[in-house]
Design a protein around this motif. Sequence first.
Motif, PDB file in Angstrom:
ATOM      1  N   SER A  22       0.822  -1.207   0.000  1.00 27.58           N
ATOM      2  CA  SER A  22       0.000   0.000   0.000  1.00 27.58           C
ATOM      3  C   SER A  22       0.860   1.262   0.000  1.00 27.58           C
ATOM      4  N   HIS A  78       1.589   2.173  -3.548  1.00 21.75           N
ATOM      5  CA  HIS A  78       0.431   2.780  -4.216  1.00 21.75           C
ATOM      6  C   HIS A  78       0.248   4.231  -3.766  1.00 21.75           C
ATOM      7  N   ALA A  86      -4.282   1.399  -2.755  1.00 18.54           N
ATOM      8  CA  ALA A  86      -3.501   1.365  -1.514  1.00 18.54           C
ATOM      9  C   ALA A  86      -4.381   0.951  -0.345  1.00 18.54           C
ATOM     10  N   TYR A 118      -4.051  -2.534   1.870  1.00 17.08           N
ATOM     11  CA  TYR A 118      -3.888  -2.523   3.323  1.00 17.08           C
ATOM     12  C   TYR A 118      -4.987  -3.333   4.001  1.00 17.08           C
ATOM     13  N   GLU A 125      -8.400   6.560   3.881  1.00 20.99           N
ATOM     14  CA  GLU A 125      -7.043   6.797   3.384  1.00 20.99           C
ATOM     15  C   GLU A 125      -6.168   7.428   4.459  1.00 20.99           C
TER      16      GLU A 125
END
Length: 118
Positions: free
Chosen positions: A5, A8, A42, A46, A108
């Motif tokens: 992640s 990304h 990402a 994760y 995020e």
Amino acid sequence: MRFKSEQHFRMADRLSCKSIDEPNPEKRQRLEAMSRVFRRLAVKAYIAADADIKPRDWSKYNVDATLIGLIDPPSPWDSLEEWQAYSAELDRMPPSKLVRLLLEEAEETIIRKKLGLL
């Protein structure tokens, strides 16, 4: 080969920085769209690696609804706990496209904080 992640997120950040300097508005929009895709990749990477986080069903968030009020998001420098509380408050709101965008941003930020990227 699977990417982490962090990789990304780095690519998403590169594309966002590149879009800021782009004079062509169409190309700027494409770069930002690609950046958003990498940020979502990402998050997915994760979530797949962390058993404590369950994937969210985004299908109910495709409603165009007006909101009675919004919650101010924490700053990127606020603690992980504040971002998790913000995400929980958003979960209690009626699902809509706007709430989905806010939840995606919160996810995020939470993951970036867990990875030590913020």
